[in-house]
Design an enzyme around this catalytic site. Structure first.
Site, PDB file in Angstrom:
ATOM      1  CD  GLU A   1      -1.501   0.086   3.607  1.00  0.00           C
ATOM      2  OE1 GLU A   1      -1.688   1.185   4.160  1.00  0.00           O
ATOM      3  OE2 GLU A   1      -2.167  -0.930   3.861  1.00  0.00           O
TER       4      GLU A   1
ATOM      5  CB  CYS B   1      -2.137  -5.380   6.131  1.00  0.00           C
ATOM      6  SG  CYS B   1      -1.791  -3.774   6.873  1.00  0.00           S
TER       7      CYS B   1
ATOM      8  CG  HIS C   1      -2.475  -8.439   9.823  1.00  0.00           C
ATOM      9  ND1 HIS C   1      -1.296  -8.023   9.225  1.00  0.00           N
ATOM     10  CD2 HIS C   1      -3.162  -7.312  10.141  1.00  0.00           C
ATOM     11  CE1 HIS C   1      -1.286  -6.696   9.178  1.00  0.00           C
ATOM     12  NE2 HIS C   1      -2.399  -6.248   9.727  1.00  0.00           N
TER      13      HIS C   1
END
Length: 349
Positions: A81, A113, A237
């Site tokens: 990103e 992400c 994550h």
């Protein structure tokens, strides 16, 4: 057909800034932040580092581990990103740097992400269909957080490259299956031209991270008929240290399963590299036959879950490139003034 990870490579810039240094500038309570986030310092790119250079470094380490001819790579996909160009692929830069051009395809991915794991899935599809021999999937970011914003305490820099293939003799880890869970959830965003992202703060956790991570993980467990205790390791994550720990507990995974891949306390959130960094750190120490359960999350929002089994070849390739633990040690600490220079926060009108 068996598809998996032929090789992998990680890269983390050596510069760090401590939570105390950022908190000192803004008058925040450093101890409360560290206890709440379970993050103690974060990686900072050098002045000449960006998502492209980080992707190149990770890709070079993956190629060093693999020992394969780069001309066999039929696709290079980079998820980020923070691509350095709005119009100019990061992936072509990487492909040229590792000698994979010109008979291949390349594209850049975006999904907050989880753009890196989306790239892994795309490579799996191309490899599995027989369209290409090998595919290189990368997640790399130099993530941004506005000055004094909560993101500034965790937004870090780093990347991981995974070489995806199908020849069983070359696989260091088999990807048994994957499952995704996706909705339209505006928890985090940045419009064109905005220097920093905006987000819903503490209200993004339940409808964003936890909803998607738990549903993605449960979906794969149900699809495979497996249970948390069937796995030796688990990776979720890592926007901070608290969220993956809570997600693991909700799903029934133990602290012992997630600790080997939990690198966020020492380097912060590497965004598109976050889940892949945890997988890389786990592969650095896993034994043949070990199983890894991993779930990536991307705001906007979605999750990608993977079930991975390590093969004997991991012992052969593991030490051909730096391990994540080696990339993390011996950091160079900087103050906020130098951090602002490195991150381009000082702008002249």
């Amino acid at each position: 057909m068996t598809i998996g990870i032929v090789s992998y490579g990680a890269y983390v810039p050596r510069y760090r800034i401590k939570i105390e240094e950022i908190a000192r500038l803004w008058g925040d309570d450093a101890e409360a932040l560290k206890n709440g986030l379970m993050v103690y310092e974060k990686s900072v790119p050098d002045v000449d580092e960006d998502a492209a250079t980080i992707a190149v470094e990770a890709a070079r380490y993956a190629m060093a581990r693999s020992g394969v001819d780069p001309s066999r790579i039929g696709a290079v996909y980079t998820g980020s990103e923070s691509h350095p160009y709005a119009v100019k692929p990061t992936s072509t830069i990487v492909a040229q740097a590792i000698g994979a051009t010109p008979e291949m395809t390349a594209a850049d991915f975006e999904f907050a992400c989880k753009a890196g794991t989306a790239a892994v899935q795309a490579c799996m599809g191309l490899v599995g269909s027989g369209m290409i021999d090998l595919g290189l999937a990368i997640g790399a970011d130099v993530s941004q957080g506005a000055p004094s914003d909560a993101l500034e305490y965790t937004a870090a820099a780093g990347g991981v490259a995974c070489l995806i293939g199908r020849k069983e003799s070359e696989l260091a880890a088999i990807i048994e299956d994957t499952y995704s869970f996706t909705t339209d959830t505006p928890d985090f965003w940045r419009r064109e031209g905005m220097p920093y992202p905006e987000h819903g703060g503490r209200f993004t956790g339940e409808p964003g991270y936890f909803k998607h991570v738990t549903n993605g993980a449960k979906g794969l467990l149900e699809k495979l008929g497996t249970k948390p205790e069937d796995y030796d390791y688990a990776v979720f994550h890592q926007p901070n240290g608290k969220f993956p720990s809570k997600a693991a507990k909700i799903l029934g995974f133990t602290k012992a399963q997630i600790t080997p891949g939990l690198v966020v306390p020492k380097i912060g959130n590497t965004y598109s590299g976050s889940c892949l960094m945890g997988i890389a750190a786990t592969l650095d120490q896993a034994k043949p036959g070990d199983r890894i359960f991993a779930t990536a999350f991307g705001s906007g929002a979605g999750s990608d879950a993977f079930s991975i089994t390590v093969t004997d070849r991991i012992e052969e390739i593991r030490n051909r490139a730096p391990k994540v633990s080696e990339l993390i040690k011996d950091p160079v600490y900087i103050d906020y003034a130098r951090y602002a220079r490195h991150k381009g926060k000082i702008r002249l009108a």
